[in-house]
Design a protein around this motif. Structure first.
Motif, PDB file in Angstrom:
ATOM      1  N   VAL A 161       1.350  -1.241  -0.273  1.00 17.12           N
ATOM      2  CA  VAL A 161      -0.121  -0.148   0.030  1.00 17.12           C
ATOM      3  C   VAL A 161       1.294   1.505  -0.250  1.00 17.12           C
ATOM      4  CG1 VAL A 161      -1.687   1.639   1.488  1.00 17.12           C
ATOM      5  CG2 VAL A 161      -2.043  -1.080   1.156  1.00 17.12           C
ATOM      6  N   LEU A 162       1.533   1.823   0.887  1.00 19.52           N
ATOM      7  CA  LEU A 162       3.166   2.625   1.381  1.00 19.52           C
ATOM      8  C   LEU A 162       3.958   3.023  -0.600  1.00 19.52           C
ATOM      9  CD1 LEU A 162       3.852   2.057   4.896  1.00 19.52           C
ATOM     10  CD2 LEU A 162       3.004   4.225   3.851  1.00 19.52           C
ATOM     11  N   LEU A 163       3.400   1.805  -0.642  1.00 18.51           N
ATOM     12  CA  LEU A 163       4.467   1.272  -2.321  1.00 18.51           C
ATOM     13  C   LEU A 163       4.145   2.341  -2.798  1.00 18.51           C
ATOM     14  CD1 LEU A 163       7.002  -1.214  -1.698  1.00 18.51           C
ATOM     15  CD2 LEU A 163       7.927   0.711  -2.524  1.00 18.51           C
ATOM     16  N   ASP A 164       2.869   1.714  -3.603  1.00 19.15           N
ATOM     17  CA  ASP A 164       1.835   1.899  -4.759  1.00 19.15           C
ATOM     18  C   ASP A 164       1.423   3.667  -4.533  1.00 19.15           C
ATOM     19  OD1 ASP A 164       1.465  -0.340  -5.525  1.00 19.15           O
ATOM     20  OD2 ASP A 164      -0.742  -0.378  -4.660  1.00 19.15           O
ATOM     21  N   LEU A 165       1.306   4.386  -3.068  1.00 21.33           N
ATOM     22  CA  LEU A 165       1.048   6.229  -3.125  1.00 21.33           C
ATOM     23  C   LEU A 165       2.487   6.544  -3.324  1.00 21.33           C
ATOM     24  CD1 LEU A 165      -0.984   5.427   0.421  1.00 21.33           C
ATOM     25  CD2 LEU A 165      -2.194   6.336  -1.745  1.00 21.33           C
ATOM     26  N   ALA A 166       3.537   5.820  -2.605  1.00 20.52           N
ATOM     27  CA  ALA A 166       5.089   6.755  -2.872  1.00 20.52           C
ATOM     28  C   ALA A 166       6.012   5.317  -2.859  1.00 20.52           C
ATOM     29  CB  ALA A 166       5.084   7.125  -0.999  1.00 20.52           C
ATOM     30  N   PRO A 167       5.927   5.778  -3.979  1.00 23.69           N
ATOM     31  CA  PRO A 167       6.607   4.617  -4.555  1.00 23.69           C
ATOM     32  C   PRO A 167       8.574   5.344  -4.907  1.00 23.69           C
ATOM     33  CG  PRO A 167       5.661   6.050  -6.848  1.00 23.69           C
ATOM     34  CD  PRO A 167       4.938   6.451  -5.779  1.00 23.69           C
ATOM     35  N   ARG A 168       8.219   6.248  -4.588  1.00 26.36           N
ATOM     36  CA  ARG A 168       9.988   6.741  -4.818  1.00 26.36           C
ATOM     37  C   ARG A 168      10.884   7.331  -3.257  1.00 26.36           C
ATOM     38  NH1 ARG A 168       7.895   9.231  -9.328  1.00 26.36           N
ATOM     39  NH2 ARG A 168       7.218  11.066  -8.010  1.00 26.36           N
ATOM     40  N   ALA A 169       9.721   6.665  -2.069  1.00 25.51           N
ATOM     41  CA  ALA A 169      10.128   6.838  -0.331  1.00 25.51           C
ATOM     42  C   ALA A 169      10.664   5.910  -0.458  1.00 25.51           C
ATOM     43  CB  ALA A 169       8.656   7.232   0.334  1.00 25.51           C
ATOM     44  N   GLY A 170      11.119   4.804  -0.964  1.00 24.26           N
ATOM     45  CA  GLY A 170      11.832   4.207  -0.507  1.00 24.26           C
ATOM     46  C   GLY A 170      11.788   2.538  -0.705  1.00 24.26           C
ATOM     47  N   ASP A 171      12.518   1.336  -0.372  1.00 22.88           N
ATOM     48  CA  ASP A 171      12.575   0.401  -1.335  1.00 22.88           C
ATOM     49  C   ASP A 171      11.228  -0.787  -0.019  1.00 22.88           C
ATOM     50  OD1 ASP A 171      13.650  -1.243   1.760  1.00 22.88           O
ATOM     51  OD2 ASP A 171      15.208  -0.892   1.148  1.00 22.88           O
ATOM     52  N   ARG A 172      11.396  -1.995  -0.434  1.00 25.44           N
ATOM     53  CA  ARG A 172      10.241  -2.976   0.340  1.00 25.44           C
ATOM     54  C   ARG A 172      10.514  -2.718   1.178  1.00 25.44           C
ATOM     55  NH1 ARG A 172       6.067  -5.938  -1.870  1.00 25.44           N
ATOM     56  NH2 ARG A 172       6.910  -5.349  -4.024  1.00 25.44           N
ATOM     57  N   ALA A 173      11.512  -3.321   2.207  1.00 25.62           N
ATOM     58  CA  ALA A 173      11.849  -3.763   3.135  1.00 25.62           C
ATOM     59  C   ALA A 173      10.983  -2.018   4.196  1.00 25.62           C
ATOM     60  CB  ALA A 173      13.570  -4.027   3.164  1.00 25.62           C
ATOM     61  N   GLU A 174      11.939  -0.790   3.505  1.00 24.91           N
ATOM     62  CA  GLU A 174      11.738  -0.013   4.438  1.00 24.91           C
ATOM     63  C   GLU A 174      10.086   0.346   4.657  1.00 24.91           C
ATOM     64  OE1 GLU A 174      15.476   3.199   3.760  1.00 24.91           O
ATOM     65  OE2 GLU A 174      14.159   3.056   2.155  1.00 24.91           O
ATOM     66  N   ALA A 175       9.347  -0.112   3.420  1.00 26.35           N
ATOM     67  CA  ALA A 175       7.608  -0.134   3.267  1.00 26.35           C
ATOM     68  C   ALA A 175       7.177  -0.716   4.200  1.00 26.35           C
ATOM     69  CB  ALA A 175       7.138  -0.509   2.126  1.00 26.35           C
ATOM     70  N   GLU A 176       7.629  -2.003   4.597  1.00 29.25           N
ATOM     71  CA  GLU A 176       7.108  -2.694   5.604  1.00 29.25           C
ATOM     72  C   GLU A 176       7.385  -2.693   7.461  1.00 29.25           C
ATOM     73  OE1 GLU A 176       8.742  -6.631   3.751  1.00 29.25           O
ATOM     74  OE2 GLU A 176       7.316  -6.828   2.615  1.00 29.25           O
ATOM     75  N   ALA A 177       9.282  -2.157   8.134  1.00 26.96           N
ATOM     76  CA  ALA A 177       8.586  -1.982   8.353  1.00 26.96           C
ATOM     77  C   ALA A 177       7.667  -0.697   9.109  1.00 26.96           C
ATOM     78  CB  ALA A 177      10.537  -1.210   8.824  1.00 26.96           C
ATOM     79  N   LEU A 178       7.614   0.543   8.239  1.00 31.41           N
ATOM     80  CA  LEU A 178       6.630   1.634   7.928  1.00 31.41           C
ATOM     81  C   LEU A 178       4.981   0.993   8.932  1.00 31.41           C
ATOM     82  CD1 LEU A 178       6.051   4.121   8.988  1.00 31.41           C
ATOM     83  CD2 LEU A 178       5.694   4.849   7.313  1.00 31.41           C
TER      84      LEU A 178
END
Length: 669
Positions: A161-178
């Motif tokens: 969900v986070l990557l869909d909304l902000a694809p340039r904000a980091g990698d998958r691991a960082e998105a999953e941690a948030l």
């Protein structure tokens, strides 16, 4: 669940879980699929019982229910859910979403629990019913419902969900941690992702956003893995607001606070967001900062605009646009602002916004009635939540808005709804005191509603109380005092004393001509009533002359389609018929009916009165069978709209019996 859009299974489907878990998002996806297939979709907020009923009965009208049937349902004379479902079952291929139905008592109809399956929430094979709710107890919902628990998203799904909304904000691991730190709460993820993709964001990565959360709100967020929906949502929008302030948009917080006082999940018309009023909370930016602040709130996902799929799914016209806030966000923001200075300021600005949006609406103009219907749920919310908090000046504004709404509902023929609004206004603003002008006006609207509901004695009692108060507070010649004297005369006439009523009216006319002038609409209204009293005492020719004199001025001052003008044309037709020209009377009545159906609607009480008179004209010209048919149609409509005990309904019933009973007696012989 999307496969049920095409093939409903006869059950209602409930998405259950904590606030912010994404129940509405899932429902919205279902709605989007239905819209893509060309199906009709209706999105109804379930937070407030009256708003829910109003929206669903409005839907029934869209689907072909008569205004009379809807008004009878509003007044409690018929089961409102039967009216709605009678129309829904007559159509196929639709989706109905009832969103945020957290209090199941609001879904009850006539005291029947939801689990009975014969109230607002019913299963159907004609279309798909989707309900979102915090209540996940199957025992409460009954057998006709299928429950779908909506829980926290996994770290993996939340990261996507986070990557869909902000694809340039980091990698998958960082998105999953948030996502893990936000507990997988869908609304919090939406806010965080929207913030990271916003041009106002100071934090441009998942890692930095997570660090900001930890630095500022670790204690409130609790240990990793602990989730409280309100606290998590509060923290995410708090990060957004602090970053907006850092980006030079500090007014976003107060603007959000103002919007939070309106009904959550109910669209707010953008044209009602007066920038001068909202500018009072925009600090140094003033009115010029309103647009920037609202755009910033949209950019971080704290409010939605009418361009969103959710608004499209509502199936309503957007006009210039609308904004809407998630109920959970509104609730937590109101709680945060509390009863302090910030809460009083934002609540008072919300009240002033509603007053500015509705203050120029004309209660007698049918073209303005839809605008009031859009603001009515917000008025009810402000009466419920803001009235205990605001200063006296804002409470007066709120009371006056309630009085305006009640008057509009009276003119629209929604008498029971008018009474409910007036009584709610009196209850919520009672600290103003019994002799405050705003309180007196609300009591006058309460009397108006009783008048049109056929309660003449109760209305007269209330009007006389209002008169005493107005004479003390305003004086004997104030226009409002004269209006109350006019109303008392009308109640005297309704109870049978036409001569006394004429005397009272003539006293009022003398005062109104002196105070208001001869062409003022109120003066014309009193002249109309004097003509009516003359007619009641048997002088139809003189009454016709008086009516025609009034009509000449009304058409010049008010216009030919104005309700008051139409009422005078109706009376002229009646006087013509009374003097023996029944055919001409019928022609005049039909001319009035044509305009009334266009301007007021087919089931408005005034329209029904004209239909009754046409039935009388037809009968008097010898076509008894056609007259009987017309009377039956009018009786059925009046029973729906006004109820079986209303005086107008009883008049039609007596007219019908006068035609049918002699035939019945002949048959018996």
């Amino acid at each position: 669940m999307t496969d049920l859009v095409e093939t409903p299974d006869g059950r209602a489907h409930v998405l259950a879980g904590l606030g912010g878990m994404g129940k509405s998002t899932v429902a919205l996806r279902v709605a989007e699929v239905a819209l893509a297939q060309g199906r009709r979709v209706w999105w109804v907020p379930g937070l407030d019982g009256s708003s829910l009923a109003s929206a669903l009965l409005g839907l029934a009208q869209v689907l072909g229910a008569g205004a009379g049937a809807v008004e009878a349902a509003r007044a409690g004379r018929t089961d409102p859910s039967d009216v709605v479902w009678g129309r829904l079952e007559a159509h196929r291929g639709w989706v109905l979403v009832i969103d945020n139905a957290d209090d199941l008592e609001l879904l009850e109809v006539a005291g029947r629990p939801v689990g009975d399956g014969n109230g607002w929430v019913r299963g159907s094979r004609a279309g798909l019913v989707v309900v979102t709710s915090r209540d996940g107890d199957m025992r409460h919902w009954g057998r006709s419902v299928e429950l779908h628990p909506v829980g926290w998203l996994s770290d993996e799904d939340g990261g996507r969900v986070l990557l869909d909304l902000a694809p340039r904000a980091g990698d998958r691991a960082e998105a999953e941690a948030l996502s893990a730190r936000l507990g997988g709460l869908a609304l919090a993820l939406h806010h965080a992702g929207s913030q990271l993709s916003s041009p106002f964001s100071a934090e441009q990565s998942f890692a930095r956003y997570r660090a900001a959360l930890e630095a500022g709100f670790a204690a409130l967020l609790g240990p990793p893995g602990a989730v409280d929906d309100r606290e998590v949502v509060t923290r995410t929008w708090e990060v957004s607001l602090e970053q907006l302030a850092g980006a030079g948009v500090p007014q976003a917080r107060e603007l959000l606070g103002v919007l939070a006082w309106f009904a959550g999940a109910v669209p707010i018309p953008v044209e009602g967001l007066d920038r001068e009023v909202l500018g009072r909370v925009c600090r140094y930016a003033g009115p010029a900062g309103v647009g920037v602040g609202l755009e910033a709130l949209v950019s971080v996902g704290l409010i939605e605009t009418s361009t969103s799929a959710g608004d499209a799914a509502s199936g309503q016209e957007s006009g210039r646009g609308r904004v809407m806030m998630h109920p959970l966000v509104a609730e937590t923001i109101r709680h945060q602002f509390g009863a302090g200075d910030a809460g009083r300021l934002t609540a008072s600005v919300a009240v002033d916004l509603l007053a500015a949006a509705t203050g120029e609406l004309d209660a007698q103009d049918p073209g303005d009635w839809p605008a009031w219907s859009a603001w009515l749920p917000h008025l009810e919310e402000l009466l419920s939540t803001a009235s205990t908090l605001v200063e006296e000046a804002s409470l007066v504004t709120l009371a006056n808005a309630a009085a305006d709404a009640a008057l509009t509902l009276v003119w629209a023929g929604s008498y029971a709804a008018a009474l409910a609004v007036a009584e709610a206004g009196l209850h919520s603003t009672r600290r103003l005191g019994a002799e405050h002008r705003a309180t007196i006006e609300l009591r006058n609207r309460e009397a108006d509603a009783h008048n049109f509901l056929g309660h003449a004695a109760e209305a007269e009692r209330l009007y006389r109380e209002v008169l005493q108060a107005r004479e003390r507070v305003l004086g004997t010649d104030h226009p409002d005092t004269l209006g109350t004297r006019h109303a008392i005369a009308r109640m005297v006439a309704k109870q049978g004393d036409a001569a006394e009523a004429e005397r009272l009216y003539r006293d009022v006319l003398q005062a109104r001509e002196r105070v208001l002038g001869t062409d003022h609409p109120d003066t014309l209204g009193t002249r109309h009533e004097i003509a009516r009293m003359v007619a009641k005492q048997g002088d139809a020719a003189e009454a016709e002359r008086l009516y025609r004199d009034v009509l000449h001025v009304e058409e010049r001052v008010l216009g030919t389609d104005y309700p008051q003008t139409l009422a005078t044309r109706y009376e002229i037709a009646r006087m013509v018929a009374e003097q023996g020209d029944v055919a001409e009377g019928e022609r005049l009545f039909r001319d009035v009916l044509h305009v009334e159906e266009r301007v007021l609607g087919t089931d408005h009480p005034s329209t029904l009165a004209t239909r009754h008179e046409i039935a009388r004209m037809v009968t008097e010209q010898g076509d008894v069978a056609e007259g009987e048919r017309l009377y039956r149609d009018v009786l059925q409509a009046r029973e729906r709209v006004l109820g079986t005990d209303h005086p107008s309904t009883r008049i039609t019933a007596r007219s019908l019996r006068a035609l049918t009973e002699p035939t019945d007696e002949a048959a018996d012989e």
